[in-house]
Design a protein around this motif. Structure first.
Motif, PDB file in Angstrom:
ATOM      1  N   LEU A  69      69.255  63.040  46.771  1.00 32.72           N
ATOM      2  CA  LEU A  69      69.157  61.617  46.441  1.00 32.72           C
ATOM      3  C   LEU A  69      70.538  61.041  46.149  1.00 32.72           C
ATOM      4  O   LEU A  69      70.837  59.894  46.485  1.00 32.72           O
ATOM      5  CB  LEU A  69      68.218  61.403  45.249  1.00 32.72           C
ATOM      6  CG  LEU A  69      66.750  61.784  45.470  1.00 32.72           C
ATOM      7  CD1 LEU A  69      65.953  61.623  44.181  1.00 32.72           C
ATOM      8  CD2 LEU A  69      66.132  60.953  46.594  1.00 32.72           C
ATOM      9  N   PHE A  77      72.389  58.007  48.113  1.00 31.02           N
ATOM     10  CA  PHE A  77      72.897  56.861  47.362  1.00 31.02           C
ATOM     11  C   PHE A  77      74.375  56.620  47.678  1.00 31.02           C
ATOM     12  O   PHE A  77      74.792  55.496  47.972  1.00 31.02           O
ATOM     13  CB  PHE A  77      72.688  57.108  45.859  1.00 31.02           C
ATOM     14  CG  PHE A  77      73.266  56.049  44.964  1.00 31.02           C
ATOM     15  CD1 PHE A  77      73.319  54.719  45.351  1.00 31.02           C
ATOM     16  CD2 PHE A  77      73.763  56.392  43.708  1.00 31.02           C
ATOM     17  CE1 PHE A  77      73.853  53.738  44.504  1.00 31.02           C
ATOM     18  CE2 PHE A  77      74.304  55.443  42.862  1.00 31.02           C
ATOM     19  CZ  PHE A  77      74.354  54.114  43.269  1.00 31.02           C
ATOM     20  N   ASN A 100      72.689  54.275  50.499  1.00 33.65           N
ATOM     21  CA  ASN A 100      71.218  54.265  50.429  1.00 33.65           C
ATOM     22  C   ASN A 100      70.546  54.743  51.716  1.00 33.65           C
ATOM     23  O   ASN A 100      69.321  54.652  51.850  1.00 33.65           O
ATOM     24  CB  ASN A 100      70.691  52.870  50.060  1.00 33.65           C
ATOM     25  CG  ASN A 100      71.228  52.408  48.726  1.00 33.65           C
ATOM     26  OD1 ASN A 100      71.284  53.175  47.767  1.00 33.65           O
ATOM     27  ND2 ASN A 100      71.665  51.155  48.658  1.00 33.65           N
ATOM     28  N   TYR A 114      59.081  61.898  48.385  1.00 30.68           N
ATOM     29  CA  TYR A 114      60.355  61.831  47.662  1.00 30.68           C
ATOM     30  C   TYR A 114      61.492  61.456  48.611  1.00 30.68           C
ATOM     31  O   TYR A 114      62.485  60.864  48.193  1.00 30.68           O
ATOM     32  CB  TYR A 114      60.669  63.179  47.000  1.00 30.68           C
ATOM     33  CG  TYR A 114      59.841  63.431  45.768  1.00 30.68           C
ATOM     34  CD1 TYR A 114      60.100  62.739  44.578  1.00 30.68           C
ATOM     35  CD2 TYR A 114      58.784  64.339  45.780  1.00 30.68           C
ATOM     36  CE1 TYR A 114      59.332  62.952  43.450  1.00 30.68           C
ATOM     37  CE2 TYR A 114      58.013  64.562  44.649  1.00 30.68           C
ATOM     38  CZ  TYR A 114      58.299  63.862  43.488  1.00 30.68           C
ATOM     39  OH  TYR A 114      57.528  64.084  42.371  1.00 30.68           O
ATOM     40  N   LEU A 115      61.327  61.811  49.886  1.00 31.14           N
ATOM     41  CA  LEU A 115      62.317  61.460  50.893  1.00 31.14           C
ATOM     42  C   LEU A 115      61.621  60.753  52.049  1.00 31.14           C
ATOM     43  O   LEU A 115      60.439  60.998  52.328  1.00 31.14           O
ATOM     44  CB  LEU A 115      63.024  62.702  51.429  1.00 31.14           C
ATOM     45  CG  LEU A 115      63.911  63.503  50.462  1.00 31.14           C
ATOM     46  CD1 LEU A 115      64.461  64.742  51.164  1.00 31.14           C
ATOM     47  CD2 LEU A 115      65.043  62.657  49.898  1.00 31.14           C
ATOM     48  N   TRP A 159      65.611  57.273  50.325  1.00 31.90           N
ATOM     49  CA  TRP A 159      64.758  57.596  49.170  1.00 31.90           C
ATOM     50  C   TRP A 159      63.319  57.243  49.528  1.00 31.90           C
ATOM     51  O   TRP A 159      63.046  56.198  50.115  1.00 31.90           O
ATOM     52  CB  TRP A 159      65.175  56.766  47.958  1.00 31.90           C
ATOM     53  CG  TRP A 159      66.412  57.229  47.257  1.00 31.90           C
ATOM     54  CD1 TRP A 159      67.491  57.844  47.808  1.00 31.90           C
ATOM     55  CD2 TRP A 159      66.693  57.094  45.861  1.00 31.90           C
ATOM     56  NE1 TRP A 159      68.438  58.106  46.847  1.00 31.90           N
ATOM     57  CE2 TRP A 159      67.968  57.644  45.644  1.00 31.90           C
ATOM     58  CE3 TRP A 159      65.998  56.552  44.784  1.00 31.90           C
ATOM     59  CZ2 TRP A 159      68.564  57.675  44.376  1.00 31.90           C
ATOM     60  CZ3 TRP A 159      66.581  56.584  43.531  1.00 31.90           C
ATOM     61  CH2 TRP A 159      67.855  57.143  43.328  1.00 31.90           C
ATOM     62  N   ALA A 204      60.535  58.823  44.702  1.00 27.91           N
ATOM     63  CA  ALA A 204      61.886  58.944  44.139  1.00 27.91           C
ATOM     64  C   ALA A 204      62.237  57.665  43.383  1.00 27.91           C
ATOM     65  O   ALA A 204      62.779  57.714  42.269  1.00 27.91           O
ATOM     66  CB  ALA A 204      62.899  59.206  45.249  1.00 27.91           C
ATOM     67  N   HIS A 205      61.916  56.526  43.969  1.00 27.89           N
ATOM     68  CA  HIS A 205      62.175  55.243  43.300  1.00 27.89           C
ATOM     69  C   HIS A 205      61.367  55.135  42.010  1.00 27.89           C
ATOM     70  O   HIS A 205      61.829  54.549  41.026  1.00 27.89           O
ATOM     71  CB  HIS A 205      61.819  54.082  44.228  1.00 27.89           C
ATOM     72  CG  HIS A 205      62.818  53.846  45.314  1.00 27.89           C
ATOM     73  ND1 HIS A 205      64.064  53.296  45.078  1.00 27.89           N
ATOM     74  CD2 HIS A 205      62.757  54.093  46.657  1.00 27.89           C
ATOM     75  CE1 HIS A 205      64.734  53.208  46.224  1.00 27.89           C
ATOM     76  NE2 HIS A 205      63.975  53.688  47.185  1.00 27.89           N
ATOM     77  N   LYS A 262      68.942  55.094  40.348  1.00 29.51           N
ATOM     78  CA  LYS A 262      70.318  55.330  40.796  1.00 29.51           C
ATOM     79  C   LYS A 262      71.208  55.727  39.621  1.00 29.51           C
ATOM     80  O   LYS A 262      72.093  56.575  39.758  1.00 29.51           O
ATOM     81  CB  LYS A 262      70.863  54.082  41.484  1.00 29.51           C
ATOM     82  CG  LYS A 262      70.165  53.767  42.801  1.00 29.51           C
ATOM     83  CD  LYS A 262      70.662  52.474  43.418  1.00 29.51           C
ATOM     84  CE  LYS A 262      69.946  52.207  44.745  1.00 29.51           C
ATOM     85  NZ  LYS A 262      70.381  50.933  45.355  1.00 29.51           N
TER      86      LYS A 262
END
Length: 334
Positions: free
Chosen positions: A209, A213, A217, A258-259, A276, A280-281, A286
């Motif tokens: 992640l 980022f 992103n 998650y991905l 993401w 995950a969000h 972040k």
């Protein structure tokens, strides 16, 4: 010197040499056994070069990780099968016993680091068993000589657990000195993803992640593998902690949302990229990922410019969204 005495002396010397040779051999075997059963000293898995220049692109932050994750992964997780058959196997057989593994030996080199590495095995066992951990149980892993270094030993073990496995050590009862391990994200089966024996994959996910980022992103698949290869994690080659990495990141973590793994629109030949996923969000942010990376690098999140500013904006947007949702909920209440 009389011949009889000389012969006795020679025989004594030969016996002494034989005993000395046997002791050296046993010492070598013990050292080899220890190296199999115990991890080496804990050290940061890798260090991303900190970019303080606002003009620096996100790719440069991932250019030269100075240490591979495998360094700490091997030290924190021992050696997959060998550790499972050795120290961890002794714990597994007792199902809940807090006794130190039989294979634990007097550490050589830096005893504090090596004792911390042994402690990691015990803590991971208790995490998989979903059991609280008492300080008294942890002290059983520490020889009398080093009990005064308990705080430092626990700190080092905690650092390895966090950066490799994505698990935090929390003291839940300061009076009884009771601790629990808490995953930074809510992956299924305590982070192992699949039921059964396995190590938590949360640390790897948080690193992925972070790469996404820092790449704006959205990270091209080749950038992901470039990063993983520097951690000595290769597609098609089973890793002792992460299993088969290609399946893990392109199937398992994608299926769990998650991905996100998709083909780059209009790419010819076809290329893929990672983003993401919705979970995950929902489970991290972040800023949390940046804090994780900063800890690995022994620095602060603000050292990662301009990603720190992006993380701050993300925090503000999240806060506004929470306030709006709360207002909507309050308004709809009878």
């Amino acid at each position: 010197m009389p011949r009889g005495q000389k012969n006795k002396l020679c025989t004594g010397e030969k016996r002494h040499q034989a005993q000395d040779g046997t002791q050296r051999q046993r010492g070598a075997e013990a050292t080899a056994a220890k190296e199999e059963a115990l991890p080496s000293s804990a050290s940061p898995p890798f260090e991303v070069l900190t970019q303080r220049n606002h003009a620096a692109g996100s790719r440069s932050a991932l250019k030269r990780p100075q240490r591979a994750l495998s360094t700490t992964a091997e030290s924190a997780g021992a050696s997959r099968i060998r550790s499972h058959k050795g120290a961890n196997c002794q714990i597994e057989k007792k199902q809940g016993s807090s006794q130190p593994p039989v294979s634990m030996m007097q550490p050589a080199g830096d005893p504090v680091s090596e004792t911390a590495s042994v402690l990691v095995q015990f803590l991971m066992h208790m995490y998989r068993m979903k059991r609280p951990i008492m300080k008294a149980d942890m002290l059983k892993f520490i020889s009398k000589k080093y009990k005064k270094h308990f705080t430092e030993i626990l700190r080092r073990a905690s650092f390895s657990l966090e950066v490799v496995f994505g698990v935090d050590v929390k003291e839940v009862d300061p009076t009884k000195h009771c601790y629990v391990l808490v995953s930074k994200m809510e992956l299924p089966n305590n982070g192992t993803i699949h039921r059964g024996w396995g190590f938590p994959k949360t640390g790897l996910l948080m690193n992925l992640l972070g790469v996404i980022f820092l790449q704006g992103n959205c990270a091209a698949e080749e950038k992901i593998w470039e990063f993983l290869n520097k951690m000595k994690v290769y597609a098609g080659k089973r890793h002792f902690i992460f299993g088969e990495p290609r399946k893990l990141i392109t199937q398992d973590l994608v299926k769990l949302k998650y991905l996100e793994y998709r083909q780059v629109p209009g790419s010819d030949p076809p290329r893929c990229e990672f983003l993401w996923g919705p979970r995950a969000h929902a489970e991290t942010s972040k800023m949390k990922i940046l804090e994780f990376w900063a800890k690995i690098n022994h620095t602060v999140p603000s050292a990662f410019q301009p990603w720190y500013e992006a993380a701050l904006r993300d925090e503000e947007e999240r806060a506004k969204g929470t306030v709006a949702l709360q207002a909507e909920t309050d308004g709809s209440s009878p």
